[in-house]
Design a protein around this motif. Structure first.
Motif, PDB file in Angstrom:
ATOM      1  N   ARG A   6     -25.325   2.611  -1.576  1.00  0.00           N
ATOM      2  CA  ARG A   6     -25.840   3.856  -2.170  1.00  0.00           C
ATOM      3  C   ARG A   6     -25.665   4.956  -1.132  1.00  0.00           C
ATOM      4  N   THR A   7     -24.970   6.024  -1.515  1.00  0.00           N
ATOM      5  CA  THR A   7     -24.711   7.107  -0.572  1.00  0.00           C
ATOM      6  C   THR A   7     -24.460   8.423  -1.298  1.00  0.00           C
ATOM      7  N   ASN A   8     -24.693   9.510  -0.588  1.00  0.00           N
ATOM      8  CA  ASN A   8     -24.357  10.839  -1.097  1.00  0.00           C
ATOM      9  C   ASN A   8     -22.942  11.240  -0.706  1.00  0.00           C
ATOM     10  N   ASP A   9     -22.325  10.495   0.182  1.00  0.00           N
ATOM     11  CA  ASP A   9     -21.012  10.843   0.728  1.00  0.00           C
ATOM     12  C   ASP A   9     -19.895  10.220  -0.111  1.00  0.00           C
ATOM     13  N   VAL A  12     -17.393   7.855   1.714  1.00  0.00           N
ATOM     14  CA  VAL A  12     -17.850   6.480   1.999  1.00  0.00           C
ATOM     15  C   VAL A  12     -17.613   5.602   0.776  1.00  0.00           C
ATOM     16  N   PRO A  45     -27.534  10.327  -4.965  1.00  0.00           N
ATOM     17  CA  PRO A  45     -26.581   9.339  -4.436  1.00  0.00           C
ATOM     18  C   PRO A  45     -25.766   8.657  -5.528  1.00  0.00           C
TER      19      PRO A  45
END
Length: 71
Positions: A6-9, A12, A45
């Motif tokens: 789980r990421t906001n980027d 990635v 995210p």
């Protein structure tokens, strides 16, 4: 399906998806189009999902490449 990452980027997510694809592990990005609702500010995210049977190997691939895994 089980959450792997789980990421906001978005970079990635793209990198992790490419790593999994290279290992023959199918993945699916949830919330990829959520930016329409949030106005593209990147606060919500995105989640990278894999099949339950592939989670152990996918988590190992992520750790080998210094990416954190959602437990």
């Amino acid at each position: 399906m089980r959450e792997l990452l789980r990421t906001n980027d978005p970079t990635v997510i793209a990198f992790a998806s490419a790593l999994l694809d290279g290992e023959g592990i199918a993945s699916f990005v949830l919330d990829a189009n959520i930016s329409v609702l949030e106005g593209s500010i990147g606060i919500l995210p995105r989640r990278l999902m894999v099949a339950e049977r592939d989670h152990f190997m996918a988590a190992a691939v992520m750790r080998d490449n210094d990416l954190s895994v959602t437990e």
